[in-house]
Write a protein that holds these residues in place. Structure first.
Motif, PDB file in Angstrom:
ATOM      1  N   ALA A   1       0.766  -1.229  -0.101  1.00  0.00           N
ATOM      2  CA  ALA A   1      -0.050   0.067  -0.045  1.00  0.00           C
ATOM      3  C   ALA A   1       0.818   1.179  -0.066  1.00  0.00           C
ATOM      4  CB  ALA A   1      -0.946   0.074   1.142  1.00  0.00           C
ATOM      5  N   THR A   2       1.759   1.258   0.567  1.00  0.00           N
ATOM      6  CA  THR A   2       3.002   2.503   0.854  1.00  0.00           C
ATOM      7  C   THR A   2       4.062   2.600  -0.256  1.00  0.00           C
ATOM      8  OG1 THR A   2       4.251   1.415   2.450  1.00  0.00           O
ATOM      9  CG2 THR A   2       2.038   2.589   3.271  1.00  0.00           C
ATOM     10  N   LEU A   3       4.334   1.484  -0.672  1.00  0.00           N
ATOM     11  CA  LEU A   3       5.782   1.248  -1.507  1.00  0.00           C
ATOM     12  C   LEU A   3       6.710   1.676  -0.549  1.00  0.00           C
ATOM     13  CD1 LEU A   3       4.347   2.453  -5.087  1.00  0.00           C
ATOM     14  CD2 LEU A   3       4.688   0.260  -3.924  1.00  0.00           C
ATOM     15  N   GLU A   4       6.792   1.598   0.731  1.00  0.00           N
ATOM     16  CA  GLU A   4       7.620   2.084   1.729  1.00  0.00           C
ATOM     17  C   GLU A   4       8.796   1.205   1.736  1.00  0.00           C
ATOM     18  OE1 GLU A   4       9.928   4.002   4.014  1.00  0.00           O
ATOM     19  OE2 GLU A   4       7.733   4.949   3.817  1.00  0.00           O
ATOM     20  N   MET A   5      10.209   1.908   1.162  1.00  0.00           N
ATOM     21  CA  MET A   5      11.319   0.999   0.980  1.00  0.00           C
ATOM     22  C   MET A   5      12.291   0.698   2.195  1.00  0.00           C
ATOM     23  SD  MET A   5      10.565  -0.268  -1.763  1.00  0.00           S
ATOM     24  CE  MET A   5      12.226  -1.443  -2.053  1.00  0.00           C
ATOM     25  N   HIS A   6      12.071   1.861   3.181  1.00  0.00           N
ATOM     26  CA  HIS A   6      12.945   2.026   4.343  1.00  0.00           C
ATOM     27  C   HIS A   6      12.118   1.451   5.689  1.00  0.00           C
ATOM     28  CE1 HIS A   6      15.872   3.622   1.637  1.00  0.00           C
ATOM     29  NE2 HIS A   6      15.049   4.607   1.321  1.00  0.00           N
ATOM     30  N   CYS A   7      11.072   0.589   5.559  1.00  0.00           N
ATOM     31  CA  CYS A   7      10.190   0.195   6.553  1.00  0.00           C
ATOM     32  C   CYS A   7      10.965  -1.072   7.161  1.00  0.00           C
ATOM     33  CB  CYS A   7       8.751  -0.096   6.117  1.00  0.00           C
ATOM     34  SG  CYS A   7       7.517  -0.352   7.478  1.00  0.00           S
ATOM     35  N   LEU A   8      10.743  -1.138   8.567  1.00  0.00           N
ATOM     36  CA  LEU A   8      11.359  -2.172   9.180  1.00  0.00           C
ATOM     37  C   LEU A   8      10.362  -2.615  10.258  1.00  0.00           C
ATOM     38  CD1 LEU A   8      13.903  -4.177   9.420  1.00  0.00           C
ATOM     39  CD2 LEU A   8      14.689  -2.807  11.174  1.00  0.00           C
ATOM     40  N   PHE A   9       9.810  -3.969  10.256  1.00  0.00           N
ATOM     41  CA  PHE A   9       8.949  -4.411  11.462  1.00  0.00           C
ATOM     42  C   PHE A   9       9.733  -5.349  12.399  1.00  0.00           C
ATOM     43  CE2 PHE A   9       6.554  -3.843   7.013  1.00  0.00           C
ATOM     44  CZ  PHE A   9       5.494  -3.066   7.734  1.00  0.00           C
ATOM     45  N   ALA A  10       9.422  -4.748  13.545  1.00  0.00           N
ATOM     46  CA  ALA A  10      10.294  -5.523  14.485  1.00  0.00           C
ATOM     47  C   ALA A  10       9.408  -6.654  15.071  1.00  0.00           C
ATOM     48  CB  ALA A  10      10.658  -4.891  15.725  1.00  0.00           C
ATOM     49  N   ILE A  11       9.598  -7.849  14.994  1.00  0.00           N
ATOM     50  CA  ILE A  11       8.774  -8.984  15.638  1.00  0.00           C
ATOM     51  C   ILE A  11       9.309  -9.572  16.826  1.00  0.00           C
ATOM     52  CG2 ILE A  11       7.510 -11.179  15.072  1.00  0.00           C
ATOM     53  CD1 ILE A  11       7.462 -10.061  12.131  1.00  0.00           C
ATOM     54  N   ASN A  12       8.845  -9.617  17.990  1.00  0.00           N
ATOM     55  CA  ASN A  12       9.417 -10.434  19.055  1.00  0.00           C
ATOM     56  C   ASN A  12       9.286 -11.960  18.968  1.00  0.00           C
ATOM     57  OD1 ASN A  12       9.874  -7.751  20.143  1.00  0.00           O
ATOM     58  ND2 ASN A  12       8.804  -8.256  21.988  1.00  0.00           N
ATOM     59  N   LEU A  13      10.400 -12.817  19.205  1.00  0.00           N
ATOM     60  CA  LEU A  13      10.344 -14.040  19.016  1.00  0.00           C
ATOM     61  C   LEU A  13      10.535 -14.755  20.585  1.00  0.00           C
ATOM     62  CD1 LEU A  13      12.067 -14.851  15.724  1.00  0.00           C
ATOM     63  CD2 LEU A  13       9.789 -14.774  16.114  1.00  0.00           C
ATOM     64  N   SER A  14       9.759 -15.611  20.745  1.00  0.00           N
ATOM     65  CA  SER A  14       9.798 -16.046  22.345  1.00  0.00           C
ATOM     66  C   SER A  14      11.125 -17.533  21.934  1.00  0.00           C
ATOM     67  CB  SER A  14       8.724 -17.075  22.414  1.00  0.00           C
ATOM     68  OG  SER A  14       8.417 -18.321  21.690  1.00  0.00           O
ATOM     69  N   GLY A  15      11.645 -17.924  23.263  1.00  0.00           N
ATOM     70  CA  GLY A  15      12.682 -18.886  23.203  1.00  0.00           C
ATOM     71  C   GLY A  15      11.959 -19.860  22.454  1.00  0.00           C
ATOM     72  N   ALA A  16      10.881 -20.353  22.928  1.00  0.00           N
ATOM     73  CA  ALA A  16      10.213 -21.611  22.355  1.00  0.00           C
ATOM     74  C   ALA A  16      10.241 -21.526  20.907  1.00  0.00           C
ATOM     75  CB  ALA A  16       8.847 -21.750  22.928  1.00  0.00           C
ATOM     76  N   SER A  17       9.812 -20.437  20.335  1.00  0.00           N
ATOM     77  CA  SER A  17       9.772 -20.210  19.016  1.00  0.00           C
ATOM     78  C   SER A  17      11.054 -20.598  18.106  1.00  0.00           C
ATOM     79  CB  SER A  17       9.170 -18.737  18.531  1.00  0.00           C
ATOM     80  OG  SER A  17       7.984 -18.688  18.833  1.00  0.00           O
ATOM     81  N   LEU A  18      12.247 -19.935  18.827  1.00  0.00           N
ATOM     82  CA  LEU A  18      13.606 -20.020  18.169  1.00  0.00           C
ATOM     83  C   LEU A  18      14.002 -21.561  18.194  1.00  0.00           C
ATOM     84  CD1 LEU A  18      15.033 -16.930  20.091  1.00  0.00           C
ATOM     85  CD2 LEU A  18      14.773 -17.227  17.532  1.00  0.00           C
ATOM     86  N   LYS A  19      13.455 -22.179  19.133  1.00  0.00           N
ATOM     87  CA  LYS A  19      13.928 -23.623  19.354  1.00  0.00           C
ATOM     88  C   LYS A  19      13.039 -24.624  18.594  1.00  0.00           C
ATOM     89  CE  LYS A  19      15.685 -22.103  23.763  1.00  0.00           C
ATOM     90  NZ  LYS A  19      15.340 -21.820  25.043  1.00  0.00           N
ATOM     91  N   ASP A  20      11.890 -24.067  17.808  1.00  0.00           N
ATOM     92  CA  ASP A  20      10.819 -25.099  17.283  1.00  0.00           C
ATOM     93  C   ASP A  20      11.182 -25.226  16.183  1.00  0.00           C
ATOM     94  OD1 ASP A  20       8.692 -26.524  16.433  1.00  0.00           O
ATOM     95  OD2 ASP A  20       7.224 -24.832  17.263  1.00  0.00           O
ATOM     96  N   PRO A  21      11.624 -26.561  15.745  1.00  0.00           N
ATOM     97  CA  PRO A  21      11.776 -26.627  14.307  1.00  0.00           C
ATOM     98  C   PRO A  21      10.521 -26.406  13.183  1.00  0.00           C
ATOM     99  CG  PRO A  21      12.268 -28.700  15.404  1.00  0.00           C
ATOM    100  CD  PRO A  21      11.844 -27.519  16.373  1.00  0.00           C
ATOM    101  N   GLU A  22       9.458 -26.665  13.646  1.00  0.00           N
ATOM    102  CA  GLU A  22       8.249 -26.530  13.054  1.00  0.00           C
ATOM    103  C   GLU A  22       7.988 -25.073  12.741  1.00  0.00           C
ATOM    104  OE1 GLU A  22       4.649 -28.631  14.133  1.00  0.00           O
ATOM    105  OE2 GLU A  22       5.811 -30.434  14.810  1.00  0.00           O
ATOM    106  N   PHE A  23       8.200 -24.064  13.759  1.00  0.00           N
ATOM    107  CA  PHE A  23       8.127 -23.017  13.507  1.00  0.00           C
ATOM    108  C   PHE A  23       9.098 -22.196  12.665  1.00  0.00           C
ATOM    109  CE2 PHE A  23       9.530 -18.411  14.747  1.00  0.00           C
ATOM    110  CZ  PHE A  23       8.169 -17.780  14.530  1.00  0.00           C
ATOM    111  N   ARG A  24      10.347 -22.517  12.582  1.00  0.00           N
ATOM    112  CA  ARG A  24      11.409 -22.462  11.749  1.00  0.00           C
ATOM    113  C   ARG A  24      11.039 -22.658  10.356  1.00  0.00           C
ATOM    114  NH1 ARG A  24      17.672 -23.859  12.374  1.00  0.00           N
ATOM    115  NH2 ARG A  24      18.315 -23.547   9.971  1.00  0.00           N
TER     116      ARG A  24
END
Length: 181
Positions: A14-37
């Motif tokens: 919608a914005t064609l924004e090229m310098h936009c960065l979305f920060a997404i928090n990840l839990s320890g469980a997500s980082l270690k979960d092969p299915e999430f990866r």
């Protein structure tokens, strides 16, 4: 995460924004979960335009005891252009050890140090030290919990790269930002 990525893509289109960065928090469980990866890699494979606009935030606590797994996760996501931030830096017991061993791009200075930076010389010194070390390592620094113009001015003086907090912009749902696009 799939819904978050959908909304991020909607905003970028919608914005064609090229310098936009979305920060997404990840839990320890997500980082270690092969299915999430696997799911996240599939989403990025299907939407490669998103990668350079995503910054995954991880805490030191989430990485403790699993540095190799976390660094493998980071490397896999970097192939799509994603970046990483070490969140709440300074709140853990072994912060500098983990900082040295995690392959992150941003160092988020814990709000506990930032909150009273204008009145507490120890907090100011801690923020200055964390910022200097981050820059020495080639990392961009982010100050959390910026609630006033005075705090913002002092962080600018120190040279902190980015800030976040109600003093900059109050939180709002991502969908609201997409509606402004």
């Amino acid at each position: 995460i799939e819904e978050t990525l959908r909304v991020c893509k909607q905003y970028l289109v919608a914005t064609l924004e090229m310098h936009c960065l979305f920060a997404i928090n990840l839990s320890g469980a997500s980082l270690k979960d092969p299915e999430f990866r696997h799911m996240l890699l599939a989403c990025l494979h299907d939407n490669p335009v998103l990668g350079p606009h995503l910054c995954f935030e991880i805490t030191e606590t989430a990485a403790i005891g699993n540095l190799s797994v976390v660094n493998d996760f980071i490397e896999a996501m970097r192939e799509f252009g994603c970046s990483f931030a070490l969140d709440d830096f300074g709140s853990g017991l072994s912060s500098f050890t983990y900082l040295k061993n995690l392959k992150v791009d941003y160092l988020k200075i814990d709000g506990a140090f930032v909150r009273d930076i204008t009145s507490n010389p120890i907090d100011r010194s801690m923020v200055e030290a964390i910022h200097r070390i981050g820059h020495q390592m080639g990392l961009k620094t982010v100050a959390e919990y910026v609630e006033s113009e005075q705090t913002l001015a002092l962080l600018r003086e120190i040279g902190v790269d980015y800030v976040q907090g109600n003093g900059v912009h109050p939180p709002e749902p991502l969908e609201n930002l997409c509606g402004k696009a």
